[in-house]
Design a protein around this motif. Structure first.
Motif, PDB file in Angstrom:
ATOM      1  N   THR A   1       0.857  -1.180   0.000  1.00  0.00           N
ATOM      2  CA  THR A   1       0.000   0.000   0.000  1.00  0.00           C
ATOM      3  C   THR A   1       0.896   1.233   0.000  1.00  0.00           C
ATOM      4  O   THR A   1       1.641   1.450   0.952  1.00  0.00           O
TER       5      THR A   1
ATOM      6  N   THR B   1       1.980   5.264   0.128  1.00  0.00           N
ATOM      7  CA  THR B   1       1.554   6.421   0.917  1.00  0.00           C
ATOM      8  C   THR B   1       1.659   7.670   0.053  1.00  0.00           C
ATOM      9  O   THR B   1       2.410   7.703  -0.920  1.00  0.00           O
TER      10      THR B   1
ATOM     11  N   ALA C   1      -2.522   7.065  -7.155  1.00  0.00           N
ATOM     12  CA  ALA C   1      -3.144   6.872  -5.844  1.00  0.00           C
ATOM     13  C   ALA C   1      -4.577   6.380  -6.009  1.00  0.00           C
ATOM     14  O   ALA C   1      -5.012   5.456  -5.311  1.00  0.00           O
TER      15      ALA C   1
ATOM     16  N   SER D   1      -4.543   2.821  -7.056  1.00  0.00           N
ATOM     17  CA  SER D   1      -4.044   1.919  -6.013  1.00  0.00           C
ATOM     18  C   SER D   1      -5.077   1.634  -4.941  1.00  0.00           C
ATOM     19  O   SER D   1      -4.856   0.799  -4.075  1.00  0.00           O
TER      20      SER D   1
ATOM     21  N   ILE E   1      -6.041   3.378  -2.273  1.00  0.00           N
ATOM     22  CA  ILE E   1      -5.479   3.616  -0.945  1.00  0.00           C
ATOM     23  C   ILE E   1      -6.628   3.907   0.014  1.00  0.00           C
ATOM     24  O   ILE E   1      -7.440   4.798  -0.249  1.00  0.00           O
TER      25      ILE E   1
ATOM     26  N   ILE F   1       3.884   9.801  -4.307  1.00  0.00           N
ATOM     27  CA  ILE F   1       3.311   8.535  -3.882  1.00  0.00           C
ATOM     28  C   ILE F   1       4.505   7.595  -3.778  1.00  0.00           C
ATOM     29  O   ILE F   1       5.363   7.578  -4.655  1.00  0.00           O
TER      30      ILE F   1
ATOM     31  N   LEU G   1       2.435  -1.484   5.834  1.00  0.00           N
ATOM     32  CA  LEU G   1       2.059  -1.155   4.463  1.00  0.00           C
ATOM     33  C   LEU G   1       2.660  -2.102   3.432  1.00  0.00           C
ATOM     34  O   LEU G   1       2.092  -2.293   2.364  1.00  0.00           O
TER      35      LEU G   1
END
Length: 174
Positions: free
Chosen positions: A11, A13, A32, A35, A37, A51, A59
């Motif tokens: 994951t 950030t 993002a 993905s 998130i 990102i 994560l």
């Protein structure tokens, strides 16, 4: 399956800094959104700067930690996508001690432009660089003599008289 073809789910950030592109029209927000998130929603008023896949164990997952020996939270790489809207001054470490404090887990870096991008912009004018090379033997010593001599002979160095500093100022300060 060989380890060379292993794919790990992680994951990423999102980081927000004032120099990032605002809104949802950049690669950071596009990646993002793709993905999925948790909790991420595009806000057209916020700057989305990067990102990245960080070494946070929650994560990256246990499989990635085991594969890369990252129990200490340090991966052998740092993957990030940047979305830059304005130039930033770089802060390079100047001593070995500063380097350890600056980034104790250094990794190789590569950059790939996913969209049109100007990099390494805003250097001092060539005449000013020539002036500093002529005035600072330690700086000049870092450049091979044959390259330094050619650089100092360039016609643009004749304009170095236009470079001025106030008495007592450090000519290397921006």
């Amino acid at each position: 399956m060989s380890s060379a073809s292993t794919v790990f789910k992680s994951t990423p950030t999102i980081q927000e800094y004032d120099w990032g592109r605002v809104g949802g029209t950049n690669k950071v927000t596009q990646f993002a959104a793709a993905s999925v998130i948790p909790g991420f929603a595009i806000d057209d008023a916020r700057p989305y700067t990067e990102i990245r896949i960080s070494a946070n164990p929650s994560l990256i997952g246990q499989k990635m930690i085991d594969h890369f020996g990252a129990a200490d939270g340090n991966l052998p790489f740092l993957f990030k996508v940047l979305s830059i809207s304005k130039a930033q001054r770089t802060a390079a470490p100047t001593t070995a001690r500063h380097l350890q404090r600056y980034n104790p887990n250094r990794k190789p870096e590569m950059a790939f432009a996913l969209t049109p991008f100007l990099a390494l912009c805003g250097f001092r004018p060539l005449p000013e660089i020539a002036l500093h090379l002529q005035a600072t033997a330690e700086l000049a010593a870092l450049i091979p003599p044959q390259i330094l001599d050619k650089f100092l002979l360039l016609p643009v160095t004749n304009a170095s008289q236009n470079v001025t500093t106030s008495p007592g100022s450090d000519p290397m300060d921006p």
